[in-house]
Write a protein that holds these residues in place. Structure first.
Motif, PDB file in Angstrom:
ATOM      1  N   LEU A 141       0.813  -1.067   0.166  1.00  0.00           N
ATOM      2  CA  LEU A 141      -0.167  -0.080  -0.226  1.00  0.00           C
ATOM      3  C   LEU A 141       1.120   1.328   0.042  1.00  0.00           C
ATOM      4  CD1 LEU A 141      -2.638  -0.999   2.595  1.00  0.00           C
ATOM      5  CD2 LEU A 141      -2.893  -0.445   0.193  1.00  0.00           C
ATOM      6  N   LEU A 142       1.796   1.180   1.006  1.00  0.00           N
ATOM      7  CA  LEU A 142       2.843   2.222   0.900  1.00  0.00           C
ATOM      8  C   LEU A 142       3.762   2.679  -0.342  1.00  0.00           C
ATOM      9  CD1 LEU A 142       4.486   4.537   2.366  1.00  0.00           C
ATOM     10  CD2 LEU A 142       6.008   2.722   3.269  1.00  0.00           C
ATOM     11  N   SER A 178      -0.059  11.499  14.890  1.00  0.00           N
ATOM     12  CA  SER A 178      -1.336  12.519  14.246  1.00  0.00           C
ATOM     13  C   SER A 178      -2.294  11.776  13.583  1.00  0.00           C
ATOM     14  CB  SER A 178      -0.829  13.493  13.663  1.00  0.00           C
ATOM     15  OG  SER A 178      -0.274  13.081  12.300  1.00  0.00           O
ATOM     16  N   ARG A 179      -2.134  10.524  13.051  1.00  0.00           N
ATOM     17  CA  ARG A 179      -3.045   9.852  12.155  1.00  0.00           C
ATOM     18  C   ARG A 179      -3.395   8.427  12.714  1.00  0.00           C
ATOM     19  NH1 ARG A 179      -0.095  13.140   8.903  1.00  0.00           N
ATOM     20  NH2 ARG A 179      -1.060  14.140   7.278  1.00  0.00           N
ATOM     21  N   LEU A 180      -2.604   7.871  13.466  1.00  0.00           N
ATOM     22  CA  LEU A 180      -3.215   6.483  14.031  1.00  0.00           C
ATOM     23  C   LEU A 180      -4.111   6.524  15.353  1.00  0.00           C
ATOM     24  CD1 LEU A 180      -0.092   4.273  13.373  1.00  0.00           C
ATOM     25  CD2 LEU A 180      -1.754   4.570  12.093  1.00  0.00           C
ATOM     26  N   PRO A 181      -4.983   5.912  15.455  1.00  0.00           N
ATOM     27  CA  PRO A 181      -5.651   5.604  16.681  1.00  0.00           C
ATOM     28  C   PRO A 181      -5.140   5.132  17.830  1.00  0.00           C
ATOM     29  CG  PRO A 181      -6.383   3.904  15.263  1.00  0.00           C
ATOM     30  CD  PRO A 181      -5.424   4.839  14.763  1.00  0.00           C
ATOM     31  N   SER A 182      -3.902   4.616  17.652  1.00  0.00           N
ATOM     32  CA  SER A 182      -3.180   4.002  18.828  1.00  0.00           C
ATOM     33  C   SER A 182      -2.576   4.722  19.492  1.00  0.00           C
ATOM     34  CB  SER A 182      -2.509   2.690  18.280  1.00  0.00           C
ATOM     35  OG  SER A 182      -1.649   2.970  17.233  1.00  0.00           O
ATOM     36  N   ASP A 241      -4.286   0.696   5.290  1.00  0.00           N
ATOM     37  CA  ASP A 241      -3.983   2.184   4.584  1.00  0.00           C
ATOM     38  C   ASP A 241      -3.842   3.248   5.333  1.00  0.00           C
ATOM     39  OD1 ASP A 241      -4.751   2.880   1.655  1.00  0.00           O
ATOM     40  OD2 ASP A 241      -6.276   4.172   2.927  1.00  0.00           O
ATOM     41  N   LEU A 242      -4.247   3.237   6.434  1.00  0.00           N
ATOM     42  CA  LEU A 242      -4.093   4.562   7.134  1.00  0.00           C
ATOM     43  C   LEU A 242      -2.691   4.898   7.526  1.00  0.00           C
ATOM     44  CD1 LEU A 242      -5.401   7.071   8.760  1.00  0.00           C
ATOM     45  CD2 LEU A 242      -5.910   5.345  10.829  1.00  0.00           C
ATOM     46  N   ALA A 243      -1.972   3.391   8.010  1.00  0.00           N
ATOM     47  CA  ALA A 243      -0.749   3.500   8.512  1.00  0.00           C
ATOM     48  C   ALA A 243       0.338   3.836   7.036  1.00  0.00           C
ATOM     49  CB  ALA A 243      -0.330   2.160   8.829  1.00  0.00           C
ATOM     50  N   ALA A 259      -0.178   7.467   6.459  1.00  0.00           N
ATOM     51  CA  ALA A 259       0.794   8.234   7.554  1.00  0.00           C
ATOM     52  C   ALA A 259       2.181   8.263   7.212  1.00  0.00           C
ATOM     53  CB  ALA A 259       0.554   7.826   8.889  1.00  0.00           C
ATOM     54  N   ILE A 260       2.814   7.048   6.871  1.00  0.00           N
ATOM     55  CA  ILE A 260       4.186   7.194   6.542  1.00  0.00           C
ATOM     56  C   ILE A 260       4.478   7.867   5.300  1.00  0.00           C
ATOM     57  CG2 ILE A 260       6.123   5.463   5.891  1.00  0.00           C
ATOM     58  CD1 ILE A 260       4.466   3.173   7.330  1.00  0.00           C
ATOM     59  N   TYR A 261       3.601   7.857   4.377  1.00  0.00           N
ATOM     60  CA  TYR A 261       3.973   8.417   3.412  1.00  0.00           C
ATOM     61  C   TYR A 261       4.103  10.210   3.401  1.00  0.00           C
ATOM     62  CZ  TYR A 261       2.099  11.350  -0.794  1.00  0.00           C
ATOM     63  OH  TYR A 261       2.042  12.247  -1.796  1.00  0.00           O
TER      64      TYR A 261
END
Length: 511
Positions: free
Chosen positions: A370-371, A447-451, A495-497, A500-502
């Protein structure tokens, strides 16, 4: 009772008179195979369903014990195992015409081994000029005696003497502008213009070489290192033009030395797996890099001659051996940057296993892909250390980062601990020049992951510790936490991870 006896008698007669076809699937066979893929699983049986015994690497050579169907049984340092014949190159040897023939070692540091394979232990070391007596051949290996020592050496490193003299015949010098284009799939290069000539190497279909001479329908061709050999002209097409492979020098001498990663690595005369082997190097040996041709490095040997080694089986170092901060292209965002994505684990290495049986290696691969898609769409040049469920060694992953002179290296993992209540993501770096990348990527994840945010830490992981590029290792959550495992196996989290890396990479390259 009589009826039973009659039936028994009939069965016995049938068994004695009708030929029974016994399965002949397993055949004893000699010779050698050369590994034709970067990393190949050796299995305990002749099939993909058998467990993996060990792994071997491209260009390593092994003796064939037997065959069964499409599989070869070979001898490795971990014992006998099976490899698929479509992933190896069979090297059929020729019998030795004169047992007891004399020979001379033509290289320094030649290892005399207990058996006909680079996986066999070393008896002693021979040097250039040492005389040997050859007793027998097995594939392309010779059983020799030197003084009181007996063992096996590869035929490439022994020059046999006592060859019969041929009647002198005229040799026609070739035009300096003549080239031979190989038309056979794999063609032997011989020491003289005759089928009796010693095989010195192989050339492959489509390759081109300068023609030095012609003799009795044979061409003498020249290799990149200046050496020459003879090929049958009926397997080549003579032309007046050559298509040269471009060779480039290492960028600014950033990496002037390379280190061999595997024992028995082939050093070749040109940048191709079918070219002649001029030397075999072992793990830890270092060479000076003088140029680059495609995926191959041109190196300088001890005698000053040039040779080539595949870029995917070496590790690069600076000339001084120091760990210096790599230059970073800091403008323009992601577009044009070369980024290596490293999905952790793979193949026999499953990584951690979640409480519900989730294999880490599978979700690192999904997240990595995905990344890669996101980076590719943004104009980045993306290299992935593994593209499927295959095992790739840690040194090989780092080697890719060095080989491509990566602008960033991202290793993706998922964590585990005995305490099922622990959760959150962590970012690791090891060198000072990796710190900025670590913080930029981590801030985007936080800032993006819920963990839970577990912060940025220094970690002693091989892929970042041995990496000369900006590199980070990401632990995106804990598979040992049931709730977090359920979340991380979802496509939306992956996809969220990746997103965020992107964005973290884009921030890093925009500073």
């Amino acid at each position: 009772m009589k009826k039973i006896k009659r039936i028994t008698a009939i069965i016995l007669v049938l068994l004695l008179t009708i030929p029974i076809q016994l399965p002949a699937e397993v055949q004893a066979v000699g010779g050698e195979v050369s590994i034709g893929t970067a990393t190949l699983n050796v299995r305990t049986g002749p099939g993909l369903s058998y467990p993996v015994l060990t792994q071997v690497h491209r260009d390593q050579e092994f003796s064939i014990v037997e065959t069964k169907g499409d599989w070869y049984k070979i001898t490795t340092g971990s014992g006998d195992g099976w490899v698929a014949n479509w992933l190896v190159i069979r090297e059929t040897g020729e019998s030795l015409d004169e047992p007891g023939q004399q020979g001379t070692v033509n290289t320094n540091g030649l290892r005399l081994r207990k058996g006909p394979s680079t996986s066999d232990s070393v008896v002693t070391v021979l040097n250039k000029g040492d005389e040997v007596t050859v007793s027998k051949a097995d594939g392309r290996w010779l059983s020799v005696q030197s003084g009181n020592a007996e063992g096996w050496v590869h035929e490439d490193y022994v020059t046999l003497t006592g060859e019969s003299d041929e009647t002198e015949e005229s040799v026609s010098p070739s035009s300096a502008n003549s080239f031979a284009t190989i038309s056979a799939n794999s063609l032997n290069v011989r020491s003289e213009p005759s089928l009796n000539g010693e095989i010195e190497g192989k050339v492959n279909e489509g390759e081109q070489y300068a023609i030095l001479n012609e003799k009795n329908n044979w061409y003498e061709i020249q290799f990149a290192d200046g050496s020459s050999g003879w090929i049958a002209s009926w397997f080549a097409e003579a032309t007046g033009e050559s298509v040269k492979k471009e060779s480039t020098s290492p960028a600014q001498g950033n990496f002037e030395k390379l280190t061999i990663l595997h024992d028995g690595t082939n050093i070749r005369s040109s940048a191709d797996v079918q070219s002649r082997v001029v030397k075999r190097a072992d793990s830890g040996e270092t060479f000076t890099v003088t140029g680059k041709s495609g995926d191959w490095y041109e190196i300088r040997l001890d005698d000053g001659s040039a040779a080539f080694v595949a870029g995917w089986i070496v590790s690069l170092r600076t000339a001084s051996g120091e760990e210096t901060s790599p230059p970073r292209k800091s403008s323009g965002g992601i577009s044009g940057k070369l980024i290596v994505i490293d999905p952790g684990h793979g193949g026999r290495d499953s990584g951690t296993i979640g409480t519900r049986g989730t294999l880490e290696k599978l979700i690192t691969m999904k997240t990595g892909k995905l990344l890669a898609d996101k980076l590719d769409q943004a104009g980045a040049e993306v290299v992935i250390t593994r593209k499927s469920d295959e095992y790739v060694s840690l040194p090989s992953r780092v080697s890719l980062s060095h080989y491509y002179n990566a602008d960033a290296f991202i290793s993706i993992h998922f964590d585990s601990i005995n305490d099922g209540s622990i959760a959150g993501h962590t970012t690791y770096y090891n060198k000072g020049y990796q710190e900025e990348l670590a913080y930029d990527v981590h801030e985007s994840l936080a800032s993006r992951l819920p963990s839970r945010d577990r912060g940025v830490r220094i970690g002693d992981y091989h892929v970042i510790r041995e990496n000369k590029q900006a590199a980070v290792l990401l632990e995106l959550g804990f598979l040992s936490n049931p709730a977090e495992e359920a979340n991380m196996t979802s496509g939306s989290f992956q996809d969220l991870a990746a997103t965020a890396i992107y964005h973290g990479l884009n921030d890093y390259f925009s500073d």
